[in-house]
Scaffold this motif. Structure first.
Motif, PDB file in Angstrom:
ATOM      1  N   SER A  20      37.687 -21.963 -20.955  1.00 13.61           N
ATOM      2  CA  SER A  20      37.908 -22.538 -22.290  1.00 13.61           C
ATOM      3  C   SER A  20      39.178 -21.989 -22.917  1.00 13.61           C
ATOM      4  O   SER A  20      39.775 -22.625 -23.776  1.00 13.61           O
ATOM      5  CB  SER A  20      36.713 -22.230 -23.187  1.00 13.61           C
ATOM      6  OG  SER A  20      36.648 -20.837 -23.445  1.00 13.61           O
TER       7      SER A  20
ATOM      8  N   GLU B 170      33.350 -18.800 -18.653  1.00 14.95           N
ATOM      9  CA  GLU B 170      33.432 -19.659 -19.841  1.00 14.95           C
ATOM     10  C   GLU B 170      34.696 -19.337 -20.639  1.00 14.95           C
ATOM     11  O   GLU B 170      35.417 -20.238 -21.068  1.00 14.95           O
ATOM     12  CB  GLU B 170      32.179 -19.440 -20.696  1.00 14.95           C
ATOM     13  CG  GLU B 170      32.141 -20.293 -21.950  1.00 14.95           C
ATOM     14  CD  GLU B 170      31.000 -19.894 -22.870  1.00 14.95           C
ATOM     15  OE1 GLU B 170      29.973 -19.403 -22.364  1.00 14.95           O
ATOM     16  OE2 GLU B 170      31.157 -20.064 -24.089  1.00 14.95           O
ATOM     17  N   VAL B 171      34.960 -18.056 -20.783  1.00 18.37           N
ATOM     18  CA  VAL B 171      36.141 -17.634 -21.547  1.00 18.37           C
ATOM     19  C   VAL B 171      37.414 -18.044 -20.803  1.00 18.37           C
ATOM     20  O   VAL B 171      38.366 -18.559 -21.402  1.00 18.37           O
ATOM     21  CB  VAL B 171      36.096 -16.106 -21.774  1.00 18.37           C
ATOM     22  CG1 VAL B 171      37.414 -15.603 -22.329  1.00 18.37           C
ATOM     23  CG2 VAL B 171      34.959 -15.754 -22.727  1.00 18.37           C
TER      24      VAL B 171
ATOM     25  N   VAL C  16      39.199 -19.557 -24.827  1.00 14.05           N
ATOM     26  CA  VAL C  16      38.811 -19.130 -26.184  1.00 14.05           C
ATOM     27  C   VAL C  16      38.001 -17.843 -26.065  1.00 14.05           C
ATOM     28  O   VAL C  16      37.159 -17.703 -25.184  1.00 14.05           O
ATOM     29  CB  VAL C  16      37.949 -20.222 -26.859  1.00 14.05           C
ATOM     30  CG1 VAL C  16      37.504 -19.764 -28.241  1.00 14.05           C
ATOM     31  CG2 VAL C  16      38.713 -21.517 -26.944  1.00 14.05           C
ATOM     32  N   SER C  17      38.305 -16.919 -26.968  1.00  9.14           N
ATOM     33  CA  SER C  17      37.578 -15.651 -26.967  1.00  9.14           C
ATOM     34  C   SER C  17      36.108 -15.888 -27.289  1.00  9.14           C
ATOM     35  O   SER C  17      35.767 -16.847 -27.970  1.00  9.14           O
ATOM     36  CB  SER C  17      38.162 -14.716 -28.017  1.00  9.14           C
ATOM     37  OG  SER C  17      39.498 -14.472 -27.742  1.00  9.14           O
ATOM     38  N   LYS C  18      35.290 -14.956 -26.823  1.00  4.14           N
ATOM     39  CA  LYS C  18      33.850 -15.088 -27.088  1.00  4.14           C
ATOM     40  C   LYS C  18      33.302 -13.735 -27.498  1.00  4.14           C
ATOM     41  O   LYS C  18      33.580 -12.724 -26.847  1.00  4.14           O
ATOM     42  CB  LYS C  18      33.143 -15.588 -25.831  1.00  4.14           C
ATOM     43  CG  LYS C  18      31.640 -15.774 -26.049  1.00  4.14           C
ATOM     44  CD  LYS C  18      30.957 -16.359 -24.831  1.00  4.14           C
ATOM     45  CE  LYS C  18      29.486 -16.620 -25.121  1.00  4.14           C
ATOM     46  NZ  LYS C  18      28.795 -17.149 -23.952  1.00  4.14           N
ATOM     47  N   LEU C  19      32.531 -13.743 -28.559  1.00  6.80           N
ATOM     48  CA  LEU C  19      31.877 -12.507 -29.001  1.00  6.80           C
ATOM     49  C   LEU C  19      30.407 -12.599 -28.623  1.00  6.80           C
ATOM     50  O   LEU C  19      29.716 -13.528 -29.033  1.00  6.80           O
ATOM     51  CB  LEU C  19      32.011 -12.326 -30.516  1.00  6.80           C
ATOM     52  CG  LEU C  19      31.232 -11.139 -31.078  1.00  6.80           C
ATOM     53  CD1 LEU C  19      31.885  -9.822 -30.683  1.00  6.80           C
ATOM     54  CD2 LEU C  19      31.110 -11.222 -32.585  1.00  6.80           C
ATOM     55  N   ILE C  20      29.978 -11.642 -27.816  1.00  7.95           N
ATOM     56  CA  ILE C  20      28.561 -11.578 -27.456  1.00  7.95           C
ATOM     57  C   ILE C  20      27.969 -10.469 -28.324  1.00  7.95           C
ATOM     58  O   ILE C  20      28.201  -9.281 -28.093  1.00  7.95           O
ATOM     59  CB  ILE C  20      28.379 -11.277 -25.964  1.00  7.95           C
ATOM     60  CG1 ILE C  20      29.020 -12.409 -25.166  1.00  7.95           C
ATOM     61  CG2 ILE C  20      26.918 -11.160 -25.592  1.00  7.95           C
ATOM     62  CD1 ILE C  20      29.899 -11.976 -24.068  1.00  7.95           C
TER      63      ILE C  20
ATOM     64  N   ILE D 161      33.262  -8.304 -26.671  1.00  2.00           N
ATOM     65  CA  ILE D 161      34.169  -9.407 -26.961  1.00  2.00           C
ATOM     66  C   ILE D 161      34.975  -9.653 -25.697  1.00  2.00           C
ATOM     67  O   ILE D 161      35.429  -8.708 -25.046  1.00  2.00           O
ATOM     68  CB  ILE D 161      35.076  -9.131 -28.173  1.00  2.00           C
ATOM     69  CG1 ILE D 161      35.938 -10.353 -28.455  1.00  2.00           C
ATOM     70  CG2 ILE D 161      35.931  -7.895 -28.016  1.00  2.00           C
ATOM     71  CD1 ILE D 161      36.490 -10.409 -29.838  1.00  2.00           C
ATOM     72  N   LYS D 162      35.098 -10.915 -25.331  1.00  2.00           N
ATOM     73  CA  LYS D 162      35.842 -11.281 -24.132  1.00  2.00           C
ATOM     74  C   LYS D 162      36.990 -12.180 -24.542  1.00  2.00           C
ATOM     75  O   LYS D 162      36.793 -13.156 -25.271  1.00  2.00           O
ATOM     76  CB  LYS D 162      34.910 -11.976 -23.138  1.00  2.00           C
ATOM     77  CG  LYS D 162      33.860 -11.008 -22.600  1.00  2.00           C
ATOM     78  CD  LYS D 162      33.057 -11.542 -21.469  1.00  2.00           C
ATOM     79  CE  LYS D 162      32.191 -10.417 -20.884  1.00  2.00           C
ATOM     80  NZ  LYS D 162      31.305 -10.878 -19.835  1.00  2.00           N
TER      81      LYS D 162
ATOM     82  N   ASP E 169      29.711 -15.760 -18.637  1.00  2.00           N
ATOM     83  CA  ASP E 169      30.486 -15.601 -19.879  1.00  2.00           C
ATOM     84  C   ASP E 169      31.973 -15.490 -19.559  1.00  2.00           C
ATOM     85  O   ASP E 169      32.822 -16.081 -20.234  1.00  2.00           O
ATOM     86  CB  ASP E 169      30.030 -14.355 -20.637  1.00  2.00           C
ATOM     87  CG  ASP E 169      28.677 -14.549 -21.304  1.00  2.00           C
ATOM     88  OD1 ASP E 169      28.339 -15.711 -21.589  1.00  2.00           O
ATOM     89  OD2 ASP E 169      27.968 -13.555 -21.524  1.00  2.00           O
ATOM     90  N   ASP E 170      32.288 -14.704 -18.516  1.00  2.00           N
ATOM     91  CA  ASP E 170      33.694 -14.531 -18.115  1.00  2.00           C
ATOM     92  C   ASP E 170      34.312 -15.887 -17.807  1.00  2.00           C
ATOM     93  O   ASP E 170      35.410 -16.213 -18.286  1.00  2.00           O
ATOM     94  CB  ASP E 170      33.792 -13.647 -16.858  1.00  2.00           C
ATOM     95  CG  ASP E 170      33.372 -12.219 -17.129  1.00  2.00           C
ATOM     96  OD1 ASP E 170      33.213 -11.876 -18.318  1.00  2.00           O
ATOM     97  OD2 ASP E 170      33.204 -11.466 -16.156  1.00  2.00           O
TER      98      ASP E 170
END
Lengths: 129, 712
Positions: B343, B339-340, B345-349, B367-368, B336-337
């Motif tokens: 990209s 990917e953020v 772009v922020s990511k909400l898990i 949220i990352k 996930d890290d």
């Protein structure tokens, strides 16, 4: 000399039929429509061992009459002849030795069992010391 | 032009001076034999003297004037000799005038000479002065340049002597620090910083060792604050080099200094700000962290460190892989890290499992956010993880409770229809779905009157219930269900919660109850009739008794076998046998038996009726079950057609029961057993349907349950 049976019933023809049957069976029968004349008759000194008592009587109810007569004549045995199918023996009368076999529901299709019971009671009374 | 004119001047001047001196000697020599008036200083003395020519001329003139003043004084004895005197005077006068003229000429010449000499000298001096000024200017410029350069690199210049005491500090030191020179000059550096010395003895000890070893030093920082000075101290950064003379002897130190107070303050403010930020993120109960693309922790707050069972310092710069025990979770989180980071772009898990150092698994919402780490120019990931374990449990509990409530309303036999204030369906329970033939989802949003036409008239009740805020009941509404009349109680009750206005229509099919109530009324009527009948039956027993006993007596008293009968007949000359034969032939005996049997049957019916009508009676008595069942059948025969065989299997033939209740139960079950619907519910057993009957009203003690079976 045959023994006496006392019948107390407010229905005349019932009295008469029972009286006729028992007389045919050899008993001497005194029949009354209420307790009071029956008591008067007893006080005259007649020794009576068996009493056939109706429950619904004009001067008092049959249970009370049995208690009173038992108190006055402890030797007397009682048979109950009632038209009330809901009748059940009070405990105090059971304590006096009465049981369900002493209760005869009207109408009696056959009066022989009643007469036999009277005979049995009288015989038992006579053999009692 | 001037330098060319004046260049030979020193030689020519010397010659002029000699000429002038010769003229003066002649002139003086001419005077001295005549009068001896004056004793002027010999010219040789003049030539040897070194005062400037102008001074010497002035002295000579002064002396001459002195003599003249002395000569001008009048004498009373000189009148006779006036002519001679006059001549003499004239002579002298001429001589004097000549001398004076000569002197004047000489003076003029001298003066001119001096003038020219002075002019030359002045010009020379002027030139020298200009040169010197130029040199000084150049020097000053050089010094200023040096100072500017030095002070540009630093704030001030300082010097200290061999005893390490200040001997010089440039002006800017005083201007910047506000410390007067008398507080500095002659004192050692550590005397200017007592507070710092006390606070950092190690630092000062090292510094003094350097100085004592005559070593150069750079960027020594200290806080100067004089013990008697007010206000805050200044932070100074100094560098210095030892000074040695030509013989290599140590003479002290010289160096530069910079006031870094503002810088230190800024750094302290920054540090304080960082501390504040640190305190803030440490106070946050959620996990706040930053990681680089390789999974190293760049930042972690206390909650994060605690989750890993480490201190913040230990966690920082450590790899996530090394500190987190659950490999699967680590790989997922690092993916996930990455990917953020890649990209941007922020990511909400929304939900992820996290196993802490104790092995306890929590549910986190994370949220990352990508961010560029200052100084690294690399994108890192900032994460905030919130422990939602409790919320998740609560949510699950809510879902479970919702399901449970749904189950409750679905399990209710009542039809429930939730409607909004305008009568549009919001919810249906299962019985309502079954009634309408529509699912909740399909019916939702439709007007309830369209889905339940039989309830359309309830819209006014819905409106009123909501308006009045109380339930409105419509009992015994009638419906036509498949041509059969059904009854329903309909209650509309308003929803009380503010957030969900509307009402619920509850409909209960009370057809069965209405029928039962109707039956109950009928039964009550029957009971009252039964009670009446009981009283009547009791009275009937006496005449029945008369009939039956009378019949028995008649039959007995015409019996020729009884001796009493025979005796009575003989008494009236009657033939009892013939009478009896007559009675038999005419059927009279048969009729009498018929009377007796009919009486007995009537007596039985009366007895059965009495046993049924005796509602209040409650006693236990020995009964014969078979006889009782016969009674039931006898009574039931009038209720329904029992063409089928009924077989009784009883464990006990005589038992203690409440006869009336037992009869009720047997009769009701007999009815049910003959009911086709009921019969369908029974299961076949050994080729015949069986039905077990046990009723609490019947049994005393409980073991007296009996089996009542009907075979088809």
């Amino acid at each position: 000399m045959s023994a006496w049976v006392l019948i107390v019933d407010d229905e005349e023809m019932i009295r008469e039929n029972l009286k006729a049957y028992l007389e045919d069976e050899g008993w001497r029968v005194a029949a009354f429509e209420a307790v009071a004349p029956a008591l008067r008759w007893l006080r005259e000194g007649t020794l009576c061992q068996i009493c056939i008592m109706d429950m619904r009587l004009p001067d008092m109810d049959g249970n009370t009459a049995i208690r009173a007569l038992h108190q006055m004549y402890p030797e007397m045995e009682f048979l109950i002849h009632t038209g009330s199918s809901s009748y059940s023996l009070p405990d105090d009368l059971r304590a006096l030795g009465l049981d369900d076999d002493r209760v005869y529901q009207k109408p009696l299709n056959d009066m022989a069992p009643l007469a036999a019971a009277a005979r049995t009671l009288a015989a038992a009374r006579e053999t009692r010391p | 032009m001037l330098p060319s004119l004046w260049s030979p001047f020193p030689h020519r001047c010397r010659r002029l001076r000699i000429c002038l001196l010769a003229v003066l000697v002649v002139a003086i020599g001419a005077i001295s034999p005549v009068g001896g008036i004056a004793e002027p200083s010999p010219p040789t003395s003049v030539s040897t003297a070194t005062p400037p020519p102008s001074d010497r001329a002035a002295t000579f003139l002064d002396e001459a004037s002195t003599h003249r003043r002395n000569d001008d004084a009048p004498s009373p004895n000189a009148v006779p000799r006036q002519s001679g005197l006059l001549a003499a005077v004239l002579h002298y006068a001429i001589w004097i005038l000549g001398s004076l003229a000569a002197i004047a000429i000489a003076t003029l010449l001298w003066s001119s000479l001096l003038q020219r000499q002075v002019t030359q000298r002045t010009r020379q001096l002027q030139r020298e002065l200009n040169e010197r000024r130029q040199a000084e200017t150049a020097l000053r410029e050089s010094e200023a340049r040096f100072r500017d350069v030095t002070e540009a690199a630093s704030d001030w210049i300082w010097e200290m002597n061999g005893n390490l005491r200040f001997t010089y500090l440039s002006e800017r030191f005083y201007a910047l620090t506000g410390i007067a020179p008398q507080h500095v000059l002659g004192r050692a550096r550590w005397e200017l910083a007592p507070g710092d010395l006390a606070g950092n003895p190690q630092k000062w000890r090292r510094h003094r060792q350097l100085l004592e070893q005559r070593q150069p030093f750079r960027d020594f920082v200290y806080q100067t604050r004089l013990s008697d000075a007010h206000g805050e101290g200044r932070y100074l950064k100094i560098s210095g080099k030892p000074i040695h003379d030509a013989e290599g002897r140590f003479r002290g130190y010289r160096g530069t200094g910079t006031d870094i107070t503002e810088q230190v303050k800024a750094e302290m403010a920054l540090h304080e700000s960082e501390l504040r930020l640190r305190r803030i993120i440490d106070l946050v109960p959620h996990m706040i962290f930053a990681k680089d693309r390789y999974g190293h922790f760049l930042l972690a707050n206390r909650a994060t460190a605690a989750a890993y069972g480490m201190t913040i310092e230990a966690l920082t710069n450590h790899s996530h892989r090394l500190v987190h025990g659950a490999d699967e979770e680590v790989e997922r989180m690092l993916a996930d890290d990455l990917e953020v980071i890649e990209s941007g772009v922020s990511k909400l898990i929304a939900e992820e499992a996290f196993t802490d150092h104790t092995g306890h698994t929590r549910t986190m919402q994370t949220i990352k956010i990508p961010f560029v780490e200052p100084g690294l120019n690399e994108t890192a990931v900032l994460g905030v993880s919130i422990d939602i374990t409790e919320q998740k449990h609560a949510k699950e509990e809510v879902a479970r409770m919702r399901l449970y409530l749904r189950n409750i309303i679905d399990s209710m036999p009542s039809i429930l229809i939730g409607v909004d204030p305008w009568g549009y369906i919001t919810v249906l329970n299962q019985p309502a779905e079954e009634m309408s033939g529509l699912s909740w989802e399909t019916a939702q949003g439709r007007f309830f009157g369209d889905v339940f036409p039989q309830l359309e008239s309830q819209f006014e009740q819905v409106r009123q219930a909501i308006q009045l805020g109380r339930p409105i009941k419509t009992p015994r509404m009638t419906f036509d269900v498949g041509g059969e009349l059904h009854y329903a109680d309909v209650m509309v009750y308003p929803l009380m919660a503010e957030s969900a206005g509307g009402a619920v229509i509850r409909m209960d099919d009370v057809t069965a109850r209405v029928r039962i109530e109707s039956m109950m009324v009928q039964t009550e009527k029957m009971l009252s009739v039964g009670g009446l009948a009981a009283g009547m039956a009791h009275e009937i027993n006496n005449p029945l008794g008369v009939i039956m006993q009378g019949s028995q007596n008649i039959l007995r008293r015409i019996d020729p076998d009884m001796p009493q009968n025979r005796e009575a007949a003989a008494a009236i000359d009657a033939d009892l046998h013939r009478i009896n034969r007559y009675l038999a032939e005419r059927g009279i005996l048969h009729f009498l038996e018929g009377i007796r049997e009919a009486g007995a049957r009537a007596a039985k019916i009366v007895a059965d009726m009495l046993s049924f009508s005796r509602r209040s009676e409650s006693h236990f008595a020995l009964v014969d079950l078979e006889e009782m069942l016969e009674t039931v059948l006898r009574l039931a025969a009038s209720d329904y057609d029992l063409k089928k065989k009924i077989r009784l299997q009883a464990h006990h033939h005589r038992t203690r029961l409440r006869p009336s209740a037992a009869l009720d139960v047997l009769r009701q079950n007999g009815n049910r057993a003959s009911d086709p619907e009921f019969a369908q519910e029974r299961r076949p057993s050994h080729g015949r349907r069986r039905h077990a009957v046990a009723d609490h009203r019947l049994a005393h003690p409980p073991r007296t349950g009996h089996r009542f079976a009907r075979s088809d």
